[in-house]
Design a protein around this motif. Structure first.
Motif, PDB file in Angstrom:
ATOM      1  N   UNK A   1      -8.598   4.354  -5.179  1.00 41.54           N
ATOM      2  CA  UNK A   1      -8.839   4.787  -3.785  1.00 41.54           C
ATOM      3  C   UNK A   1      -7.708   5.711  -3.388  1.00 41.54           C
TER       4      UNK A   1
ATOM      5  N   UNK B   1      -7.170  -6.408 -10.683  1.00 44.63           N
ATOM      6  CA  UNK B   1      -8.387  -5.739 -10.379  1.00 44.63           C
ATOM      7  C   UNK B   1      -8.196  -5.054  -8.856  1.00 44.63           C
ATOM      8  N   UNK B   2      -7.533  -5.805  -8.227  1.00 46.52           N
ATOM      9  CA  UNK B   2      -7.328  -5.539  -6.779  1.00 46.52           C
ATOM     10  C   UNK B   2      -6.470  -4.169  -7.016  1.00 46.52           C
ATOM     11  N   UNK B   3      -5.347  -4.245  -7.618  1.00 45.20           N
ATOM     12  CA  UNK B   3      -4.362  -2.894  -7.658  1.00 45.20           C
ATOM     13  C   UNK B   3      -5.020  -1.658  -8.070  1.00 45.20           C
TER      14      UNK B   3
ATOM     15  N   UNK C   1      -8.396  -0.950  -8.164  1.00 48.62           N
ATOM     16  CA  UNK C   1      -9.325  -0.354  -7.204  1.00 48.62           C
ATOM     17  C   UNK C   1      -8.456   0.475  -6.296  1.00 48.62           C
ATOM     18  N   UNK C   2      -7.268  -0.333  -5.870  1.00 49.51           N
ATOM     19  CA  UNK C   2      -6.626   0.438  -4.656  1.00 49.51           C
ATOM     20  C   UNK C   2      -5.913   1.556  -5.141  1.00 49.51           C
TER      21      UNK C   2
ATOM     22  N   UNK D   1     -13.000  -9.615  -6.009  1.00 46.19           N
ATOM     23  CA  UNK D   1     -11.887 -10.196  -6.851  1.00 46.19           C
ATOM     24  C   UNK D   1     -11.603 -11.666  -6.106  1.00 46.19           C
TER      25      UNK D   1
ATOM     26  N   UNK E   1     -14.362  -0.083  -3.607  1.00 44.74           N
ATOM     27  CA  UNK E   1     -14.336  -1.022  -2.495  1.00 44.74           C
ATOM     28  C   UNK E   1     -14.811  -2.217  -3.159  1.00 44.74           C
TER      29      UNK E   1
ATOM     30  N   UNK F   1     -11.902  -2.350 -15.050  1.00 43.75           N
ATOM     31  CA  UNK F   1     -11.352  -3.557 -15.608  1.00 43.75           C
ATOM     32  C   UNK F   1     -11.344  -3.825 -17.038  1.00 43.75           C
TER      33      UNK F   1
ATOM     34  N   UNK G   1      -7.270  -4.040   3.252  1.00 44.60           N
ATOM     35  CA  UNK G   1      -6.447  -3.165   2.097  1.00 44.60           C
ATOM     36  C   UNK G   1      -7.216  -1.733   1.789  1.00 44.60           C
ATOM     37  N   UNK G   2      -8.632  -2.004   1.711  1.00 45.09           N
ATOM     38  CA  UNK G   2      -9.420  -0.881   1.416  1.00 45.09           C
ATOM     39  C   UNK G   2      -9.485   0.196   2.463  1.00 45.09           C
TER      40      UNK G   2
ATOM     41  N   UNK H   1      -8.859  -9.716   3.907  1.00 40.58           N
ATOM     42  CA  UNK H   1      -7.548  -9.205   3.528  1.00 40.58           C
ATOM     43  C   UNK H   1      -7.957  -7.985   2.562  1.00 40.58           C
ATOM     44  N   UNK H   2      -8.809  -8.250   1.685  1.00 41.68           N
ATOM     45  CA  UNK H   2      -9.051  -7.012   0.598  1.00 41.68           C
ATOM     46  C   UNK H   2     -10.115  -5.909   1.368  1.00 41.68           C
TER      47      UNK H   2
ATOM     48  N   UNK I   1      -9.461 -14.450   2.331  1.00 39.18           N
ATOM     49  CA  UNK I   1      -9.374 -13.409   1.258  1.00 39.18           C
ATOM     50  C   UNK I   1      -9.926 -12.012   1.197  1.00 39.18           C
TER      51      UNK I   1
ATOM     52  N   UNK J   1       0.807  -1.188   0.126  1.00 39.93           N
ATOM     53  CA  UNK J   1      -0.018   0.088  -0.043  1.00 39.93           C
ATOM     54  C   UNK J   1       0.838   1.181  -0.054  1.00 39.93           C
TER      55      UNK J   1
ATOM     56  N   UNK K   1      -7.030 -11.656 -11.744  1.00 38.70           N
ATOM     57  CA  UNK K   1      -7.816 -11.031 -10.489  1.00 38.70           C
ATOM     58  C   UNK K   1      -7.047 -10.162  -9.836  1.00 38.70           C
TER      59      UNK K   1
ATOM     60  N   UNK L   1     -12.730  -4.046  -5.658  1.00 36.40           N
ATOM     61  CA  UNK L   1     -11.435  -4.885  -5.060  1.00 36.40           C
ATOM     62  C   UNK L   1     -12.136  -6.035  -4.216  1.00 36.40           C
TER      63      UNK L   1
END
Lengths: 411, 411
Positions: free
Chosen positions: A83, A75-77, A79-80, B72, B66, A96, B53-54, B49-50, B46, A16, A72, B69
């Motif tokens: 934010x 997609x996480x990165x 969104x983060x 996923x 949110x 995406x 992160x958010x 965890x996500x 999982x 992060x 996948x 993320x």
């Protein structure tokens, strides 16, 4: 507003904190007046974890499911990152691949980009959004399933967006600070290049300077996208990194821009092959079928209707190549008296667009190597590259001698 | 072919081995002649965890990011489940929410399902596919962005699919083997129920028997979806678990089906409130605005134009409730002489559809508690439930006594 594409690789978004650091760079470019498209990779390690899951679940996996799983992480990165930018009061949102939609063919696992419609994102820029964060490496097939572009595909995503949005530049943030005249681990005299042409970068990329995915450079060359490679770990500097651009944008090009070296090479020789028309096809057909990446090929002068055929390939493919050739011999498709393999070789190449207009470059290279007592086993040349295969133990010596001889340490 | 929906929660797909175990159950139902829709959660841990992160990136996050993320994790499990089934030679493929598309409203983070078109998946069933693996918990908003259905939303996804595909049954695989007459940690006499009505399950779900998301039970009731809760860790048994079904499918219903208990309760009392029209609204309005989940409410007999108002709420909301009420008093919106709070209470409830046609159930409950010396602080009743607030230290004793008195240990 001019559009800038910024791509952050896995190590640049590994935590992060690093995402925050990357976001600050994005914020700075927004302040500089750009609408920014950010392409992100997965946090480093994530894609490997997912690839591991798939391989463990199904060794001969369905590539469509592989793509659905391994995409996948991006997609996480994405969104983060969106934010993080919002926290900095920079208007941003994530996309995406299927939302853009980044349309590809149906070659799952190694899909090729067909089209990137720009209306959707451009209209958001028009509404005041400053940053579109796009998950790299992924797209959508004609059947509406998720595709991935192959490892390193986020570089290609970035260049394709730069082309589609007519971006002023595409900045690739990575963990090295640019492209060097040679591997700095081999000689401390290695110098960062300020500029390099697409053609040279292509030769270097395919020769083991693993800074950029080859396809991304090809794409940049075709669409004349100015590419810059720079480190996300150094202080902000508008002139940082190496610019990869069209030949005409390089005012004074040197004869040789860089020396590349690759240690994972092997040399194979078929002794006493019948020198008849179609023999090359008969030999290299079975090798291609076996998935062997044949690189350099040399055929000796014919002697009494027979010749020797020598080629190089990655060292870990020697076993497979041997099997393929012995099978072809057993099936009486080719004949040879002996199959020799030398797995202790390395390839050293000099690359430079200036070679085109300069004679004697190859001769100079051979002389440098000879004066160091290095024997050349195979030679291959292209318009802007000369490669030689030599004993692996001399690889570092050869690189250092060539780097000195062509005065690459000079800016 | 009849359609069966099977949902596997996070602990049931926590590792590749568990996914394999779950896939075997799916394969068995395919062998039994079903076309199966599998709804999967993310591997356990999982999603947390996500979410972490958010939260760390943006405390007041944009719910759209949110959702992008945290959704996923389900995509990963869906692909892995499809691959595992393919390895078992069961024709399967994965669907992400947007591919179905599972259409929701735009309430990001707690979206409600609008529609699930069945053509796409049904046509694949028609082509010989046996299992559609769908990522749970996620959908797509009218704006084309990813939505999530709130925690536990995969249960709701499963029931919604069962309704849309007119499934024979919806099996919810989890880490408990069914719904019990009471919490087995409180009394070893607790018995697994073979069947329970939707209405009873709703009362139990909202009372702390956290087996199923309440919304999923409401949805099942509305669309008459037969729901079964069972363990993914026990041997296969076609009659395992608890069936949650319409009242008319339960031949002989007992007066009381279960005893629920909740320890996280608090009782608050406003002393000497003016007993005027609108006073309840004046008190509970500010509490609702502050997000307090008021549960039971009791107003005492008025005495000289004044009354006491007592209510219960979750124990961790007492502070917020106190602030809200004191502020309302300071603003002269309400008046009271004292605000008492008792954070050492528990709620014990008996639930049963048989109560409707049986008199004296409440009287019996009060008598049982009284004979154990347990004082009742607040009483609330519905058509099929009687709840009492008591001292927390008597909670287990009350549950055990009621379980005995209503003979719930008998099959």
């Amino acid at each position: 507003m001019p559009v800038l594409v910024m791509k952050f690789g896995g190590t640049s978004v590994a935590t992060l904190d690093r995402i925050k650091r990357a976001a600050k760079r994005v914020g700075r470019e927004v302040a500089n007046g750009y609408d920014v498209i950010v392409i992100v990779s997965a946090m480093s390690g994530e894609t490997n974890k997912l690839v591991g899951f798939v391989g463990e679940t199904s060794p001969m996996y369905d590539a469509r499911e592989y793509d659905a799983v391994v995409s996948s992480g991006e997609n996480v990165t994405a969104g983060l990152m969106a934010l993080t930018l919002q926290e900095m009061d920079v208007p941003a949102r994530s996309w995406q691949g299927w939302q853009v939609p980044l349309m590809t063919d149906g070659a799952h696992g190694a899909a090729r980009i067909k089209e990137i419609p720009s209306e959707n994102i451009m209209s958001k820029f028009g509404e005041g959004m400053k940053v579109a964060v796009v998950a790299g490496f992924q797209g959508i097939s004609p059947e509406g399933r998720i595709t991935t572009l192959g490892r390193g595909g986020s570089d290609t995503t970035a260049v394709a967006f730069a082309a589609a949005f007519d971006a002023e530049r595409c900045d690739i943030y990575t963990d090295v600070d640019g492209v060097y005249t040679t591997d700095p681990r081999i000689t401390a005299k290695a110098k960062k290049l300020e500029k390099i042409s697409f053609e040279e970068m292509l030769e270097l990329a395919s020769l083991g300077a693993k800074v950029l995915q080859t396809r991304s450079v090809e794409l940049a060359m075709r669409y004349k996208v100015k590419l810059r490679v720079l480190s996300s770990f150094e202080e902000y500097d508008p002139n940082a990194g190496t610019l990869i651009c069209a030949e005409e944008d390089i005012v004074e090009s040197k004869v040789v821009s860089g020396v590349a070296a690759s240690r994972e090479e092997a040399k194979m020789t078929l002794v006493s092959v019948a020198d008849t028309p179609g023999i090359a096809a008969a030999i290299f057909g079975p090798l291609a079928d076996a998935g062997i990446n044949v690189d350099m090929i040399v055929q000796n002068i014919s002697d009494e209707g027979e010749t020797d055929m020598t080629f190089s390939c990655p060292v870990d493919q020697v076993k497979r190549a041997t099997t393929a050739l012995q099978e072809a011999k057993a099936a009486a498709k080719i004949g040879f008296s002996e199959l020799l393999s030398d797995v202790e070789v390395a390839k050293v190449s000099i690359v430079g667009i200036g070679m085109r207009s300069q004679v004697g470059v190859a001769a100079k290279m051979f002389k440098v190597l000879s004066s160091e007592g290095i024997n050349i086993k195979v030679i291959a040349t292209s318009e802007i590259k000369i490669s030689v295969l030599i004993d692996r133990k001399y690889m570092e010596l050869a690189v250092q001698a060539l780097h000195d001889a062509f005065e690459l340490e000079k800016a």
